[in-house]
Design an enzyme around this catalytic site. Structure first.
Site, PDB file in Angstrom:
ATOM      1  N   CYS A  73       0.835  -1.214   0.000  1.00 53.45           N
ATOM      2  CA  CYS A  73       0.000   0.000   0.000  1.00 53.45           C
ATOM      3  C   CYS A  73       0.866   1.260   0.000  1.00 53.45           C
ATOM      4  O   CYS A  73       1.573   1.531   0.967  1.00 53.45           O
ATOM      5  CB  CYS A  73      -0.902  -0.047   1.225  1.00 53.45           C
ATOM      6  SG  CYS A  73      -1.762   1.478   1.609  1.00 53.45           S
ATOM      7  N   CYS A  76       0.094   3.696   2.818  1.00 52.75           N
ATOM      8  CA  CYS A  76       0.597   3.138   4.085  1.00 52.75           C
ATOM      9  C   CYS A  76       2.085   3.439   4.226  1.00 52.75           C
ATOM     10  O   CYS A  76       2.552   3.844   5.299  1.00 52.75           O
ATOM     11  CB  CYS A  76       0.395   1.625   4.133  1.00 52.75           C
ATOM     12  SG  CYS A  76      -1.320   1.083   4.081  1.00 52.75           S
TER      13      CYS A  76
END
Length: 150
Positions: A73, A76
């Site tokens: 991600c 993230c």
């Protein structure tokens, strides 16, 4: 859950997962674990998987801030350094942890994580607030402190 004496808190060790009881006033004194003798707070998010995660959220008397994330991600990864910065400020009033939803899909499912990153705040094993999406360190700190007052 065992009860604490007035003015004392249960703190789960980030290294050996022993539950330590200490006076609340000692939180700022760099307390160490009674079992493994390591620092109870490191200023770094604690990586937790399934069994360890549940012990930390259920047995800790301080709020537990969780970043549900995954290695693939992009948002993230961009939030990760901000989360580390936030941990340095929020500890020892909070336990700051990370859960890799790829390594622990059961936790992502159990807590109905539909987007990542997602921050969740737990008190005594109960989720009290959730914030999806990447945010910076100041926003993480402000959000956690605000929601911990609920």
């Amino acid at each position: 859950m065992t009860s604490t004496t007035p003015g004392s808190l249960h703190i789960v060790c980030p290294h050996c997962d022993a539950v330590n009881r200490l006076p609340a006033a000692r939180l700022i004194e760099q307390p160490t674990c009674g079992k493994c003798q390591k620092d109870l707070f490191t200023g770094q998010p604690v990586d937790l998987a399934s069994a360890r995660f549940l012990k930390h959220i259920e047995r800790s008397d301080i709020p537990v801030l969780v970043d549900f994330w995954a290695p693939w991600c992009g948002p993230c990864r961009s939030m990760a350094p901000f989360y580390v910065q936030a941990a340095k400020t929020l500890e020892p009033a909070f336990r700051v942890v990370k859960v890799n939803t790829e390594a622990s899909p059961d936790l992502g499912s159990r807590f109905n994580i539909r987007s990542i990153p997602t921050l969740a705040l737990f008190r005594k094993g109960v989720e009290v607030a959730r914030q999806p999406g990447a945010i910076d360190a100041n926003a993480i700190i402000a959000w956690a402190r605000d929601k911990a007052r609920l």
